[in-house]
Structures are given as C-alpha cells and as structure tokens.
Design an enzyme around this catalytic site. Structure first.
Site, PDB file in Angstrom:
ATOM      1  N   ASN A  62       0.853  -1.185   0.000  1.00 27.79           N
ATOM      2  CA  ASN A  62       0.000   0.000   0.000  1.00 27.79           C
ATOM      3  C   ASN A  62       0.891   1.239   0.000  1.00 27.79           C
ATOM      4  OD1 ASN A  62      -1.963   1.930   0.310  1.00 27.79           O
ATOM      5  ND2 ASN A  62      -2.507   1.371   2.411  1.00 27.79           N
ATOM      6  N   LYS A  64       0.004   4.229  -0.347  1.00 26.44           N
ATOM      7  CA  LYS A  64      -0.718   5.352   0.253  1.00 26.44           C
ATOM      8  C   LYS A  64      -0.560   6.603  -0.619  1.00 26.44           C
ATOM      9  CE  LYS A  64      -0.402   3.207   4.778  1.00 26.44           C
ATOM     10  NZ  LYS A  64      -0.271   3.417   6.240  1.00 26.44           N
ATOM     11  N   HIS A 147      -9.479   0.672   4.833  1.00 27.42           N
ATOM     12  CA  HIS A 147      -8.258   0.925   5.591  1.00 27.42           C
ATOM     13  C   HIS A 147      -8.570   1.840   6.773  1.00 27.42           C
ATOM     14  CE1 HIS A 147      -4.191   2.245   6.605  1.00 27.42           C
ATOM     15  NE2 HIS A 147      -3.765   1.173   5.943  1.00 27.42           N
ATOM     16  N   GLU A 149      -7.168   4.322   7.943  1.00 26.62           N
ATOM     17  CA  GLU A 149      -7.024   5.750   7.674  1.00 26.62           C
ATOM     18  C   GLU A 149      -8.275   6.318   7.014  1.00 26.62           C
ATOM     19  OE1 GLU A 149      -2.243   5.063   7.253  1.00 26.62           O
ATOM     20  OE2 GLU A 149      -3.446   5.404   5.447  1.00 26.62           O
ATOM     21  N   GLU A 219      -5.181  -5.351  10.414  1.00 27.82           N
ATOM     22  CA  GLU A 219      -4.179  -4.334  10.710  1.00 27.82           C
ATOM     23  C   GLU A 219      -4.492  -3.667  12.043  1.00 27.82           C
ATOM     24  OE1 GLU A 219      -2.135  -2.574   6.956  1.00 27.82           O
ATOM     25  OE2 GLU A 219      -4.164  -1.790   7.035  1.00 27.82           O
ATOM     26  N   GLY A 225       2.443   2.187  11.002  1.00 29.84           N
ATOM     27  CA  GLY A 225       3.347   3.319  10.881  1.00 29.84           C
ATOM     28  C   GLY A 225       3.960   3.786  12.187  1.00 29.84           C
ATOM     29  N   SER A 265       3.366  -2.161  10.409  1.00 29.19           N
ATOM     30  CA  SER A 265       4.821  -2.053  10.529  1.00 29.19           C
ATOM     31  C   SER A 265       5.546  -3.340  10.143  1.00 29.19           C
ATOM     32  CB  SER A 265       5.217  -1.615  11.951  1.00 29.19           C
ATOM     33  OG  SER A 265       4.717  -0.322  12.237  1.00 29.19           O
TER      34      SER A 265
END
Length: 303
Positions: A62, A64, A147, A149, A219, A225, A265
């Site tokens: 991904n 992003k 996702h 986010e 996730e 991250g 990560s």
C-alpha cells in the site's frame, strides 16, 4: 474463548505450508481430542477444520499518498529488478490513483495493481470520485477497502466498508478489506469485540461465493506506521479468532479458504517470523513497500 477452541483452526492452517502436511494430520488428531474429550462448552463439540485447499500467500504493498513521477519510476524499476526466490506468492501493489495506469503498464506482469479505494456508484456526476467501472475499464482487478485511515479520516463505517466490498465483488474485483482495533481496544481487552463489529456487516452482505474474492487484512491500528508490531503470538491469536468467527458466522468453507493478511509495521526484518504463523496468509505492507529491495525481501519471506 479458550485457547483450545482455536487449536483446530491453527492445526488446519498448517497444511498450507509445504512439508507440514503430515505434521498437520498428526496434530489434527490432538485437536480432535482437545475438542471432544471433556466436553461441556459450546466450542468443544466442534471438530477441527481440515483445510480444503492450500491458501496461497499474498503480499500487498500500500503506497498510500506517496510518490512523485520520478520516485514511482525508480520504485517500479527496483521491483522489476528484484530477484524472487519463491513463486508461491501473489503480489498486489496499490499506488496512488494518478499513477495507476503508469504502474499497471510498467510493473512486472506477475504483480497485480490495486486501487486504494473506489466509489460504489456507477459513473456519472460524482466530482472527485473514482467509480468502480472506470477502474475496471483500465484493467484494474484489485482494490483496497476499509483501511483504518479511511475509517478514521473519511468517516467510513463498517457498514459502508461492507457495502463497498460487496459492490466491488459484484463488479468483478478482488478486495483487500481491512479490519483492526485501536490501542485502547487492545489494552482494554476488547480486540475481539471490535473485530465482531467490523465483520458482522461483511457477513450480512456477502454470499459464500463472494468470499472467494475477498482477502481480509488484519491491521491493528496501533501498529500502523508506529514501529510497533504485534508479536507473532498476538497476531496468530487474532488471526485464529477471525477464522473461528468466520466458521461460526459464515461457513466452515469460508473459514478454511479465506486468506487473512497481517499489516502493521511489517518490514524486511520481521516478515519471516510473522509469516511462519499458520493463520497468517500474507501481509499488507505500508512504508516498506516504498523500498523495492525491502518489499522483495518481504515477498521472499513466504517460504
């Protein structure tokens, strides 16, 4: 849920690893005993699931909202030049929308290209959106949905994610549909409750056949991250729970066949250990997917 209730799913999943089939059969007998001897709980009446077919390892990258025209060309070259030591893995790269066509045309053909989202309406007056049909017309076959986010920053609820997943599947896409808990849920012992809430809408809208086009990407939000990574044991426990949930709320067939990625990560240093867990069927990689050599190492960790 007791650990014993997860044993059958852990054992069954081992059969997808080359060289482990006999071991899985032997351990499955132990699983049977764990499930049937000394019954009394609802879970103890279930026998161990037996994997109907191997689940092919799948690694997603991904990208992003990263990249420039120059850096994308460099990354594609690095990926194309990467030496693969395994062919038993499926690879999907998800660049930003404006680089989709370029990456699809220039990336090595054994790698698939995914969109990072889609609009679940037919083409028309939707300023700023990317309808699924436009992606299909480009030859895009995969899409990342739900996702964290987008859940956090764009107001996508679990119901919206489920409906977009169904729409995508109906339009012929395969999806990497993301689920996962925040840190407060993990620390408060509510991980499974969060996953229940995220999985239920999917189970309500997807048919058993639809699940053949869905990959679940677990996730943990607290690990995305941040440099923090769920331990292999934490990740395996959660993946085993997801597989158990699918068996109880969808079907044994879906539970045995659906692929569940781990994301959070993942990098070239920890992928091999995480990938050895029997219910981890691949990775959804963020930052490390922007480095061709690191991403190739992660792909090669699927042995």
């Amino acid at each position: 849920a007791s650990f014993d209730s997860f044993v059958p799913f852990i054992l069954a999943a081992m059969s997808r690893r080359s060289g482990h089939s006999l071991l899985a059969l032997a351990l499955a007998a132990v699983g049977l005993r764990l499930c049937f001897v000394g019954g009394g709980s609802a879970g103890s009446a279930r026998g161990p699931a037996v994997a109907m077919e191997a689940r092919k390892f799948i690694v997603g990258g991904n990208w992003k909202a990263n990249g420039s025209p120059e850096s994308v060309k460099t990354l594609v070259k690095e990926l194309n030049d990467g030496e693969l030591t395994t062919k038993d893995v499926e690879v999907v790269c998800a660049p930003p929308f404006l680089y989709l066509a370029e990456v699809k045309d220039s990336l090595r053909k054994e790698y698939k290209v995914a969109a990072q989202n889609l609009w679940d309406k037919d083409p028309g007056a939707w300023t700023g959106e990317i309808p699924a049909q436009l992606l299909a017309d480009m030859g895009i076959e995969w899409v990342v949905l739900g996702h964290s986010e987008r859940r956090e920053n764009c107001g996508e609820t679990s119901q919206i994610v489920a409906e977009k997943t169904k729409f995508a599947v109906d339009k012929g896409f395969s999806t990497l549909t993301c689920i996962g808990e925040k840190l407060d849920a993990r620390e408060g012992g509510k991980t499974f409750e969060v996953l229940d809430e995220q999985l239920k809408p999917l189970a309500e809208v997807l048919s058993e056949a639809d699940w053949e086009s869905v990959v679940l990407a677990y996730e943990p939000v607290w690990a995305i991250g941040t440099g923090k990574v769920a331990t292999p044991e934490q990740a395996e426990e959660t993946h085993a729970y997801i597989r158990k949930w699918l068996a109880e709320n969808v079907s044994e067939k879906v539970s045995e066949s659906v692929r569940i990625q781990y994301g959070g990560s993942v990098n070239d240093k920890n992928a091999a250990e995480l990938g050895q867990q029997p219910n981890i069927d691949g990775f959804l990689v963020g930052g490390a997917s922007l480095k061709g050599s690191s991403f190739t190492t992660i792909i090669n960790s699927a042995q």
